[in-house]
Scaffold this motif. Structure first.
Motif, PDB file in Angstrom:
ATOM      1  N   ARG A  62      29.369  29.248   2.658  1.00  0.00           N
ATOM      2  CA  ARG A  62      28.568  30.360   2.134  1.00  0.00           C
ATOM      3  C   ARG A  62      29.403  31.628   1.973  1.00  0.00           C
ATOM      4  NH1 ARG A  62      24.263  30.926   5.930  1.00  0.00           N
ATOM      5  NH2 ARG A  62      23.489  29.027   5.002  1.00  0.00           N
ATOM      6  N   VAL A  63      30.220  31.950   2.968  1.00  0.00           N
ATOM      7  CA  VAL A  63      30.993  33.190   2.921  1.00  0.00           C
ATOM      8  C   VAL A  63      32.102  33.103   1.868  1.00  0.00           C
ATOM      9  CG1 VAL A  63      32.544  34.706   4.231  1.00  0.00           C
ATOM     10  CG2 VAL A  63      30.441  33.861   5.272  1.00  0.00           C
ATOM     11  N   SER A  64      32.751  31.958   1.779  1.00  0.00           N
ATOM     12  CA  SER A  64      33.856  31.813   0.828  1.00  0.00           C
ATOM     13  C   SER A  64      33.390  31.462  -0.574  1.00  0.00           C
ATOM     14  CB  SER A  64      34.830  30.729   1.304  1.00  0.00           C
ATOM     15  OG  SER A  64      34.227  29.445   1.206  1.00  0.00           O
ATOM     16  N   GLY A  65      32.257  30.764  -0.669  1.00  0.00           N
ATOM     17  CA  GLY A  65      31.794  30.288  -1.969  1.00  0.00           C
ATOM     18  C   GLY A  65      32.516  29.025  -2.413  1.00  0.00           C
ATOM     19  N   ASP A  66      33.290  28.412  -1.528  1.00  0.00           N
ATOM     20  CA  ASP A  66      34.084  27.231  -1.874  1.00  0.00           C
ATOM     21  C   ASP A  66      33.658  26.049  -1.011  1.00  0.00           C
ATOM     22  OD1 ASP A  66      35.978  25.361  -2.583  1.00  0.00           O
ATOM     23  OD2 ASP A  66      37.710  26.560  -1.969  1.00  0.00           O
ATOM     24  N   GLN A  67      32.904  25.133  -1.585  1.00  0.00           N
ATOM     25  CA  GLN A  67      32.416  23.987  -0.813  1.00  0.00           C
ATOM     26  C   GLN A  67      33.506  22.959  -0.528  1.00  0.00           C
ATOM     27  OE1 GLN A  67      29.242  22.373  -3.102  1.00  0.00           O
ATOM     28  NE2 GLN A  67      30.558  21.485  -4.652  1.00  0.00           N
ATOM     29  N   ARG A  68      34.609  23.025  -1.233  1.00  0.00           N
ATOM     30  CA  ARG A  68      35.716  22.083  -0.989  1.00  0.00           C
ATOM     31  C   ARG A  68      36.501  22.441   0.262  1.00  0.00           C
ATOM     32  NH1 ARG A  68      38.578  23.265  -6.414  1.00  0.00           N
ATOM     33  NH2 ARG A  68      38.007  25.272  -5.555  1.00  0.00           N
ATOM     34  N   LEU A  69      36.367  23.671   0.706  1.00  0.00           N
ATOM     35  CA  LEU A  69      37.145  24.196   1.822  1.00  0.00           C
ATOM     36  C   LEU A  69      36.978  23.356   3.089  1.00  0.00           C
ATOM     37  CD1 LEU A  69      38.896  26.759   2.315  1.00  0.00           C
ATOM     38  CD2 LEU A  69      36.835  27.808   3.234  1.00  0.00           C
ATOM     39  N   VAL A  70      35.763  22.934   3.387  1.00  0.00           N
ATOM     40  CA  VAL A  70      35.497  22.240   4.655  1.00  0.00           C
ATOM     41  C   VAL A  70      35.989  20.793   4.659  1.00  0.00           C
ATOM     42  CG1 VAL A  70      33.593  23.750   5.327  1.00  0.00           C
ATOM     43  CG2 VAL A  70      33.138  21.719   3.939  1.00  0.00           C
ATOM     44  N   ALA A  71      36.434  20.285   3.539  1.00  0.00           N
ATOM     45  CA  ALA A  71      36.963  18.924   3.489  1.00  0.00           C
ATOM     46  C   ALA A  71      38.445  18.882   3.857  1.00  0.00           C
ATOM     47  CB  ALA A  71      36.753  18.330   2.099  1.00  0.00           C
ATOM     48  N   ARG A  72      39.084  20.041   3.950  1.00  0.00           N
ATOM     49  CA  ARG A  72      40.504  20.089   4.263  1.00  0.00           C
ATOM     50  C   ARG A  72      40.746  19.745   5.728  1.00  0.00           C
ATOM     51  NH1 ARG A  72      42.358  25.729   2.173  1.00  0.00           N
ATOM     52  NH2 ARG A  72      44.255  25.021   3.174  1.00  0.00           N
ATOM     53  N   PRO A  73      41.878  19.110   6.045  1.00  0.00           N
ATOM     54  CA  PRO A  73      42.172  18.717   7.434  1.00  0.00           C
ATOM     55  C   PRO A  73      42.168  19.899   8.404  1.00  0.00           C
ATOM     56  CG  PRO A  73      43.721  17.674   5.935  1.00  0.00           C
ATOM     57  CD  PRO A  73      42.904  18.631   5.118  1.00  0.00           C
ATOM     58  N   GLU A  74      42.673  21.063   7.977  1.00  0.00           N
ATOM     59  CA  GLU A  74      42.689  22.232   8.859  1.00  0.00           C
ATOM     60  C   GLU A  74      41.269  22.676   9.196  1.00  0.00           C
ATOM     61  OE1 GLU A  74      45.129  23.544   5.277  1.00  0.00           O
ATOM     62  OE2 GLU A  74      44.156  21.675   5.825  1.00  0.00           O
ATOM     63  N   ALA A  75      40.360  22.567   8.222  1.00  0.00           N
ATOM     64  CA  ALA A  75      38.964  22.943   8.456  1.00  0.00           C
ATOM     65  C   ALA A  75      38.309  21.967   9.424  1.00  0.00           C
ATOM     66  CB  ALA A  75      38.198  22.995   7.136  1.00  0.00           C
ATOM     67  N   LYS A  76      38.652  20.700   9.314  1.00  0.00           N
ATOM     68  CA  LYS A  76      38.096  19.699  10.240  1.00  0.00           C
ATOM     69  C   LYS A  76      38.465  20.044  11.687  1.00  0.00           C
ATOM     70  CE  LYS A  76      36.272  16.930   7.171  1.00  0.00           C
ATOM     71  NZ  LYS A  76      34.839  16.894   6.974  1.00  0.00           N
TER      72      LYS A  76
END
Length: 164
Positions: A62-76
């Motif tokens: 929501r804050v970033s507007g980028d739904q792909r962000l949470v699929a990245r290994p660092e986000a995991k």
């Protein structure tokens, strides 16, 4: 008759489109970006941890507007440590006012878990992911729902008594 229904439907669309931005603002929109809800079963630590991960994921998107962000290994990896970044949380019993029943062998009830996050902490997490908060104007969203039943088509509206 069919022409009249089409005109009525078009009138409803026009009225609905004029009311899209007419609802009052109840809280600061920025604060809402850093708040998220998740449905959890019970208030045990293991369900709370899963709820924290879900809420943090929603806030980052929501804050970033980028739904792909949470699929990245660092986000995991960040999501695995979600409990450490929650500023505060609360529960709301989804079955409040209903007696406890145990048809499925558990006394756990469903709750809405609401998590609040500190803006600086979330913005820092986004920076670690190479992203940043989306501070610009956000688009409004309008939903027009048309229910088709045999012999009738109805646009659902907030004011329609039968539309609840």
């Amino acid at each position: 008759m069919e022409g009249a229904l089409k005109r009525l439907g078009m009138l409803g669309l026009v009225l609905a489109s004029t009311l899209v931005g007419a609802s009052p603002v109840l809280s600061d929109p920025v604060d809402d970006l850093y708040r998220a809800d998740a449905i959890v079963t019970g208030q045990r630590a293991e369900t709370r941890e899963a709820g924290f991960r879900t809420c943090l994921e929603r806030v980052l998107v929501r804050v970033s507007g980028d739904q792909r962000l949470v699929a990245r290994p660092e986000a995991k990896q960040m999501l695995a440590q979600a409990a450490s970044v929650v500023h505060s949380f609360s529960y709301r019993d989804r079955m409040a006012g209903m007696p406890v029943h145990d048809e499925q062998g558990t006394y756990d009830r469903p709750y809405d878990l609401t998590c609040l996050y500190d803006q600086e902490v979330v913005d820092g997490l986004l920076a670690e992911l190479g992203s940043r908060p989306w501070r610009g104007e956000r688009p409004s969203l309008a939903v027009f729902l048309k229910v088709k039943r045999p012999g009738s088509e109805v646009y659902v509206s907030r004011e329609g008594l039968r539309d609840e």
